[in-house]
Design an enzyme around this catalytic site. Structure first.
Site, PDB file in Angstrom:
ATOM      1  N   PHE A 172      14.666   0.361 -48.548  1.00 35.62           N
ATOM      2  CA  PHE A 172      14.853  -1.040 -48.923  1.00 35.62           C
ATOM      3  C   PHE A 172      14.957  -1.174 -50.440  1.00 35.62           C
ATOM      4  CE2 PHE A 172      12.575  -1.379 -44.815  1.00 35.62           C
ATOM      5  CZ  PHE A 172      13.562  -2.044 -44.112  1.00 35.62           C
ATOM      6  N   CYS A 173      14.253  -0.315 -51.161  1.00 35.45           N
ATOM      7  CA  CYS A 173      14.270  -0.377 -52.618  1.00 35.45           C
ATOM      8  C   CYS A 173      14.135   1.047 -53.145  1.00 35.45           C
ATOM      9  CB  CYS A 173      13.136  -1.248 -53.136  1.00 35.45           C
ATOM     10  SG  CYS A 173      13.131  -1.464 -54.911  1.00 35.45           S
ATOM     11  N   PRO A 174      15.086   1.602 -53.846  1.00 38.39           N
ATOM     12  CA  PRO A 174      16.249   0.934 -54.437  1.00 38.39           C
ATOM     13  C   PRO A 174      17.367   0.580 -53.466  1.00 38.39           C
ATOM     14  CG  PRO A 174      16.302   3.268 -54.954  1.00 38.39           C
ATOM     15  CD  PRO A 174      15.003   3.024 -54.268  1.00 38.39           C
TER      16      PRO A 174
END
Lengths: 76, 379
Positions: free
Chosen positions: A12-14
């Site tokens: 989800f992140c990055p």
């Protein structure tokens, strides 16, 4: 020419596109990359960025487990 | 069982302390030992640099002596590793000393490399070192109006910092009565204002409300200092009067030199945290040093360290690890000088950030002090 696989499933992140951009920065022109993503948005946002920068989309497919396989080539 | 920890940052320190507490008896009887090798006597709370850049902390407040943070019984040496001999289970340090191990934990972190973007280092400010954060504050304090542009390189440490810096600078400039003379221009590499979709959905309206302009799909290619503009790979150009950078990062040079991972990121199994490939069965990678597609952030290192410490303790006690890392990350998001929210997520579940408020900000300010308990493995 080399072929790489970036496994961004569950990222989800990055996130898949940022993983792809980071990796393409260290690739040579002509190298290809296969991005694995479980984010349906990747099927749209990766081609958008690839087109904007001028790289090459090779193909996009979703396997039976729902993972997107997006292949691109560094063109510049 | 000899456990060797390389790196005295957040991941290595939390791991070593949690493990030491779990294997006290084994350490007392000589059945297990923990040794840590670091490049520095100091332990730095890096998230604090944001506050230095805003004049709300000074660098000395963010530093403790590394040895003072470690559980008794952990052997500590300031002697950076220069050679990894993973096939033979030993490392060689700068001093020439060789350390053998049964399990090695590599947590050497990452470093900003603004020099990798032509013109960036000499024409921008950032808050990724104590010196740079002080310089950031000086230049922001001296700013009299014009355009402040934010530019973001990939990959970078602390995924919230582009937003946090922008919100913080907005409040800083507002407090100085310069808001009507200042334009904020935020750029971001992908097609929204943050990598986390739900964070972007919250942040974009906040930007609109504050009058912060933004451009997405902007990956800086070079900075033309003469004409004061940032050029992007996508063919765009952004003018600036003050350029604020989130520079691209790399892992440590020693990782690359030893052939452990391109750009200093070591291929890592996302569940076991073991190094992928040959000789990885007794090599654990933590924090920014992994090549995992998750946030390079202190909280990632923290949660990975918890998993790894439990698993190494279990390996010592019962012969096998007990759990997998689930990708857990928890990041505060400062939304200005007095409001904050947070994002918590893992491999399976995206974050659901709430509207920022004063209570979360107060908790973040408290955590900045509590961090030292966290580093000791107490929180």
């Amino acid at each position: 020419m080399s072929e790489r696989v970036v496994d961004a499933r569950g990222s989800f992140c990055p996130g898949p596109l940022m993983e792809l951009i980071s990796t393409m920065k260290v690739m040579s022109v002509g190298d290809t990359l296969e991005l694995l993503s479980t984010d349906a948005g990747s099927a749209a946002d990766v081609p958008e960025w690839i087109k904007k920068v001028g790289h090459e989309m090779l193909d996009t497919e979703q396997d039976s487990e729902g993972t997107w396989h997006i292949r691109v080539r560094k063109a510049k | 069982m000899r456990v060797l920890v390389i790196g005295g940052g957040m991941g290595g320190t939390i791991f070593a302390n949690l493990l030491a507490r779990r294997i006290q008896q084994e350490m007392k009887t000589g059945k297990a030992q923990i040794t840590m090798l670091s490049a520095s006597h100091d332990h730095v709370y890096q998230p604090g640099w944001l506050y230095v850049a805003m004049g709300r902390a000074t660098p000395d407040e963010l530093v403790r002596e590394q040895e003072s943070l470690l559980e008794s019984g952990i052997e500590f040496h300031v002697d950076p590793v220069e050679e990894f001999h993973l096939a033979d289970n030993h490392v060689k340090c700068k001093s020439g000393k060789v350390h053998e191990y049964d399990i090695i934990v590599i947590s050497t972190g990452s470093r900003p490399v603004p020099e990798n973007i032509p013109g960036l280092k000499e024409n921008s400010i950032n808050c990724y070192t104590a010196e740079n954060a002080v310089e950031f504050f000086k230049q922001l304090s001296d700013f009299k109006g014009g355009r402040i542009a934010v530019t973001v390189g990939l990959p970078h440490k602390c995924p919230m910092i582009p937003l946090e810096l922008t919100f913080a600078m907005h409040d800083f400039i507002k407090d100085r009565g310069l808001l009507d003379k200042t334009e904020f221009y935020y750029t971001y590499p992908i097609g929204r204002v943050h990598s986390l979709e739900n964070v972007a959905k919250w942040a974009a309206p906040e930007f609109d409300r504050m009058g912060i302009k933004y451009e997405t799909l902007f990956n800086m290619k070079e900075v033309d200092g003469k004409n004061a503009e940032v050029l992007s790979e996508e063919g765009a150009a952004v003018k600036y009067d003050l350029l604020v950078a989130v520079p691209p990062h790399k892992g440590q040079e020693v990782i690359e030199k030893n052939g452990l991972g391109e750009n200093g990121w070591i291929p890592t199994n996302r569940a076991s945290l073991h190094m992928e490939g040959e000789h990885g069965q007794n090599v654990i990678i933590l924090g920014d040093t992994t090549n995992l597609p998750i946030s390079k952030a202190g909280s990632t290192a923290h949660f990975e360290a918890e998993t790894a410490a439990e698993n190494v303790a279990a390996t010592i006690k019962i012969g096998r690890p007990v759990r997998s890392y689930d990708g857990k990350v928890f990041c505060f998001i400062e939304a200005g000088k007095d409001r904050a929210t947070y994002a918590m997520f893992d491999y399976q579940n995206p974050p659901q950030p709430k509207a920022p408020n004063g209570a979360v900000h107060a908790f973040k300010m408290a955590y900045n002090k509590l961090y030292w308990a966290s580093a000791r493995g107490l929180l």
